[in-house]
Design a protein around this motif. Sequence first.
Motif, PDB file in Angstrom:
ATOM      1  N   PRO A 378       0.796  -1.230   0.000  1.00 14.22           N
ATOM      2  CA  PRO A 378       0.000   0.000   0.000  1.00 14.22           C
ATOM      3  C   PRO A 378       0.827   1.278   0.000  1.00 14.22           C
ATOM      4  O   PRO A 378       0.308   2.349  -0.315  1.00 14.22           O
ATOM      5  CB  PRO A 378      -0.833  -0.129   1.281  1.00 14.22           C
ATOM      6  CG  PRO A 378      -0.070  -1.071   2.148  1.00 14.22           C
ATOM      7  CD  PRO A 378       0.601  -2.029   1.220  1.00 14.22           C
ATOM      8  N   GLU A 425      -4.742   6.179   4.339  1.00 10.07           N
ATOM      9  CA  GLU A 425      -5.192   5.254   3.292  1.00 10.07           C
ATOM     10  C   GLU A 425      -4.371   3.968   3.263  1.00 10.07           C
ATOM     11  O   GLU A 425      -4.855   2.914   2.848  1.00 10.07           O
ATOM     12  CB  GLU A 425      -5.146   5.920   1.913  1.00 10.07           C
ATOM     13  CG  GLU A 425      -3.803   6.495   1.505  1.00 10.07           C
ATOM     14  CD  GLU A 425      -3.670   7.974   1.864  1.00 10.07           C
ATOM     15  OE1 GLU A 425      -2.940   8.673   1.139  1.00 10.07           O
ATOM     16  OE2 GLU A 425      -4.295   8.408   2.852  1.00 10.07           O
ATOM     17  N   GLU A 426      -3.118   4.036   3.712  1.00  9.35           N
ATOM     18  CA  GLU A 426      -2.310   2.823   3.817  1.00  9.35           C
ATOM     19  C   GLU A 426      -2.820   1.944   4.949  1.00  9.35           C
ATOM     20  O   GLU A 426      -2.951   0.726   4.797  1.00  9.35           O
ATOM     21  CB  GLU A 426      -0.844   3.189   4.047  1.00  9.35           C
ATOM     22  CG  GLU A 426      -0.195   3.911   2.884  1.00  9.35           C
ATOM     23  CD  GLU A 426       1.189   4.437   3.210  1.00  9.35           C
ATOM     24  OE1 GLU A 426       1.829   5.013   2.327  1.00  9.35           O
ATOM     25  OE2 GLU A 426       1.628   4.284   4.383  1.00  9.35           O
ATOM     26  N   GLU A 429      -5.738  -0.413   4.480  1.00  8.00           N
ATOM     27  CA  GLU A 429      -5.506  -1.673   3.775  1.00  8.00           C
ATOM     28  C   GLU A 429      -4.742  -2.681   4.626  1.00  8.00           C
ATOM     29  O   GLU A 429      -4.460  -3.792   4.163  1.00  8.00           O
ATOM     30  CB  GLU A 429      -4.728  -1.411   2.488  1.00  8.00           C
ATOM     31  CG  GLU A 429      -5.450  -0.517   1.495  1.00  8.00           C
ATOM     32  CD  GLU A 429      -4.648  -0.332   0.216  1.00  8.00           C
ATOM     33  OE1 GLU A 429      -3.893  -1.267  -0.147  1.00  8.00           O
ATOM     34  OE2 GLU A 429      -4.758   0.744  -0.400  1.00  8.00           O
TER      35      GLU A 429
END
Length: 495
Positions: A378, A425-426, A429
């Motif tokens: 990611p 956002e990493e 995941e």
Amino acid sequence: MRHVHFPAQRVAAAAGGAEGSPDAPARRIADKAPWYLPAAVGADFAGAAVPVGLVFEAAQQARPLYCALGAALAWVGVQALRRRYATRALGESRGVLPVVHDWLILIGVLAVARVLTGESTPRLAALGALLPALLVTVAHRKLTYRHLFAARREAQAVSRVLVVGEPAAADHVIAHLAARTDHPYVVVGVLPVGQGSPEGGVPVAGRLAARMPEALTEDSAAVLGAVRSHHADLVLVVPGARIAGERLRRVAWALHDEGLEMAVFPGLVEVSVKRLETVSAGGLAVLRVAPPVRRGAQTLLKAVLDRGAAAFGLLLLSPVFLALVLAIRLGSRGPAFYSQRRIGRDGVPFVMWKFRTMVVDADRLKSELSGANENDGPMFKMRRDPRVTRVGRLLRRTSLDELPQLFNVLTGSMSLVGPRPPLPEEVAEYDEVELRRLTVRPGMTGLWQISGRSDLSWDETIQLDLQYVDNWSFTSDVDVMGRTLRAVVDGRGAY
């Protein structure tokens, strides 16, 4: 799971082991360089004798030569009693704490000798004369460690290992050992238990029956025959349902009666030996695993070091900050500092500061470049990112863009050493394993920084972070900070 690439030299060594001759390409090379022992003893002796002799001569001590000789013999004697000159120990550690421990013992021994002999050199001068012994020994161990590490990358100074276990379990161990070169084991054969064959490409040296045979000699003959045919130095057993308990004990008897070594893989991965302790319970050999350090004196020392070093660094580097601000503003339009929302310890978000290295609309352009991401996880990384400015490339190459994070360290949202702080956002995941890296405060530098940075795969990055999280200690932080300077100068993986 990423594909494992076997180091070419170690694959060749494993293949050579099947030749059946000690002089084959994978000949027995368990013994280390012959100069290790005399060099270690010589460095320790000279590191103590020369400074003590010079200081005691300058202090007009009556017998400086005898004092120098006594101090040197005492230092070598302490290290010998602590088994620092054993073949297994030479070159294996570059740690500072064991040397400091030995040095403190030396101080105690010489303090007693001072009282018994009536030696009258000022205490502070005598202590200062012994300090070079500590420094020389630490430096020599680091150099020997580096030499041994380089030799093992070429499959030298290694132990030839025969792996015994069920095929799937043996494959796991063989792949893990073959994927790295920072250890002394090279697998030259495998002895599978039961049906099926390992898939790692290592020569099969025989086979043990699925069930324990009634005759003790059956397993013994198979294991000893495989050891002899492949000239193994060590038998590494991977316990399982078909080889455990009484059967494992019988294999150990057979090996030990022949003067051969056996090791048992406990199923643990990336656990520091400092956290392991062997205990006995009702005749059972039990491996105790201590929990990671999360509180106590070491965490207090880390907090003091973080805040103190950050405050001192900001004060000392203030002229550098000013020069970089001017360079960034003159190099491209936009502010000199860049703030970004990151995820910190326990998933708590915070604002991280950096010097701006990209154009002002870099975040908007990121989506357009998503197809060019060179990282397999990611995290977004691109070797020649068009958003990076000319000044920004220099800042990234030298890691100067990270300096404003000293403000984050000072306020407590970051640490000097720790995993890199991820983007929201990493984290979205992350799986359960990857989330574990958020159990400690993120850092300006860490194992990722000193091990290749952006050149590492995502799996390698996570592995390093989990290794840090589970095995953290204050001394490991000090070691990482020392190695960071070399990584910054080298610049490998910085883009």
